[in-house]
Enzyme design. Structure first.
Site, PDB file in Angstrom:
ATOM      1  CB  ALA A 182      -0.926   0.000   1.221  1.00 20.60           C
ATOM      2  CG  ASN A 183       5.093   1.022   0.405  1.00 24.24           C
ATOM      3  OD1 ASN A 183       4.749  -0.162   0.419  1.00 24.24           O
ATOM      4  ND2 ASN A 183       6.206   1.436  -0.186  1.00 24.24           N
ATOM      5  N   GLY A 217       2.804   3.188  -5.700  1.00 22.02           N
ATOM      6  CA  GLY A 217       2.218   2.737  -6.948  1.00 22.02           C
ATOM      7  C   GLY A 217       0.734   2.452  -6.880  1.00 22.02           C
ATOM      8  N   GLY A 242      -0.866   0.225  -5.209  1.00 21.69           N
ATOM      9  CA  GLY A 242      -1.377   0.031  -3.857  1.00 21.69           C
ATOM     10  C   GLY A 242      -1.664   1.339  -3.159  1.00 21.69           C
ATOM     11  CB  SER A 297       1.493  -8.802 -14.974  1.00 22.29           C
ATOM     12  OG  SER A 297       2.166  -8.341 -16.132  1.00 22.29           O
ATOM     13  CE1 TYR A 341       6.257  -9.163 -11.944  1.00 21.69           C
ATOM     14  CE2 TYR A 341       5.826  -9.108 -14.309  1.00 21.69           C
ATOM     15  CZ  TYR A 341       5.536  -8.677 -13.022  1.00 21.69           C
ATOM     16  OH  TYR A 341       4.522  -7.766 -12.808  1.00 21.69           O
TER      17      TYR A 341
END
Length: 309
Positions: free
Chosen positions: A22-23, A25, A27, A145, A170
Site C-alpha cells: 500500500a505504500n 504505486g 497500492g 499482469s 516474473y
C-alpha cells in the site's frame, strides 16, 4: 463503452479493506481511493519507513481517512502468519497487490525463488489464513499482469537453480496468480460461498515496479517505457479498484484495460492455459505443501469434476 472511474466507486463506509504493497504505486492509489470512499484500510507494507512516509502523504490527501499501517513481508511466511494473526475484524476486500519484478535470482527466507515466493506463495498463504475473516460477500482481488501470458510453472525447477531468467520467473509468478485466482473461484463456488475471487491487471502503468527490481537493460527499458508508453498509475489502479468494489463484478472475472495495455476497466480473458483446472489444482496442492497453509474446509472444498471447468 462505460468509462468507469473512481467517481463511480460506491460508498465504502463501515467496510474494511486490506491492501498489500500500500505504500507505493497501484497500492497507494488503491488505498487512497478506498479511504476517500469511507473504507477503513489496513496498509500492509514491508518497509516501515516507507510505510510511514506513505501514511503521512495519505493523511494529507485524505485527512478524514481511516488508515492502519501494519507490517508484512510476503517473502517470509513467518511474517505472513504474524500479520494474519493480528487481523481480527471482518474483511470486505483483500487486495493482493504487492509484488516484486525481475530481480537477480534471490531466495526467500524459506528458500523459494523470490518472485514466486512473494508474488504467489505469500498471497496464497495470506488469503488462506484470512479466508474465514472475509465478509459473506467479501472479495479477494489478486493483481496479476498481462505478462502472465508468457508464463508457465517450472515444476521441475521452481527456484531457478538450473536456469534463471528474471522475465521468465516474473511471468511464472503472474501466471501462478491467475491459476490461483481462478481455482479459488472454483472452490468458493463449489462450497456455496458468496465470496468472490476476482483478478485484475493494470496494463502498462508507470509505477516503480519496473525500475526498483530490474537491473541493467531491464531497468533502463522500464524507465523509458514509463516515460513514453505507460499510462498513469491512477489509470492503472482503476482495474483493481473496479474488481474490488464495482457492482456486478462476478467471481472468476479478470479485469483489465479496454485497450489491452491502456484504458478503462473491462472484463478481459486470461491466456487459455490458465483456465486449465487440472494445472490449477496441481499448483494449489503444491502451494499448500510449500506454505503449510490449507484454506479452511469450512470455507472451501475441492470442486467436483463437473464444477472444475
Amino acid at each position: 463503452m462505460n468509462r468507469w472511474t473512481v467517481a463511480d466507486m460506491p460508498d465504502m463506509t463501515g467496510k474494511t479493506a486490506i491492501v498489500t504493497g500500500a505504500n507505493s504505486g497501484l497500492g497507494f492509489v488503491s488505498t487512497r481511493e478506498l479511504a476517500r470512499r469511507g473504507a477503513r484500510v489496513v496498509m500492509a507494507v514491508r518497509d516501515e519507513r516507507k510505510g510511514r512516509q506513505a501514511l503521512a502523504d495519505l493523511r494529507r490527501q485524505v485527512p478524514e481517512g481511516d488508515l492502519d499501517l501494519r507490517l508484512i513481508d510476503l517473502a517470509d511466511l513467518d511474517s505472513v502468519r504474524a500479520f494474519a494473526e493480528g487481523i481480527q475484524e471482518r474483511i470486505d476486500v483483500l487486495m493482493n497487490n504487492a509484488g516484486v519484478m525481475m530481480p537477480p535470482r534471490t531466495l526467500t527466507k524459506q528458500g523459494f525463488e523470490l518472485q514466486f515466493g512473494a508474488n504467489h506463495l505469500g498471497h496464497f498463504a495470506l488469503t488462506g489464513l484470512l479466508l474465514e475473516r472475509l465478509a459473506d460477500d467479501g472479495r479477494v482481488v489478486t493483481v496479476s499482469s498481462d505478462l502472465h501470458r508468457r508464463g508457465r510453472i517450472h515444476f521441475d525447477d521452481l527456484t531457478g537453480e538450473r536456469g534463471y531468467s528474471p522475465m521468465a520467473f516474473y511471468a511464472q509468478s503472474k501466471y501462478a496468480n491467475v491459476l490461483f485466482g481462478l481455482e479459488l473461484d472454483r472452490r468458493l463456488r463449489a462450497a456455496g460461498s458468496k465470496i468472490r475471487s476476482v483478478l485484475a491487471h493494470p496494463g502498462y502503468s508507470a509505477t516503480n515496479l519496473q525500475t526498483s527490481g530490474p537491473t541493467g537493460l531491464f531497468s533502463l527499458g522500464g524507465r523509458i517505457g514509463n516515460l513514453l508508453i505507460a499510462q498513469s498509475v491512477d489509470m492503472g489502479a482503476l482495474d483493481q479498484l473496479h474488481a474490488a468494489v464495482a457492482p456486478g463484478v462476478e467471481g472468476g472475472q479478470f479485469i483489465g484495460p479496454h485497450r489491452g495495455m491502456r484504458g478503462y476497466p473491462v472484463v478481459v480473458q486470461p491466456v487459455a492455459s490458465a483456465k486449465d483446472p487440472e494445472l490449477a489444482r496441481r499448483l494449489w496442492t503444491l502451494s499448500e505443501e510449500l506454505t503449510k497453509v490449507s484454506p479452511p474446509t469450512s470455507a472451501l472444498r475441492t470442486p467436483p469434476g463437473d464444477l472444475a471447468g
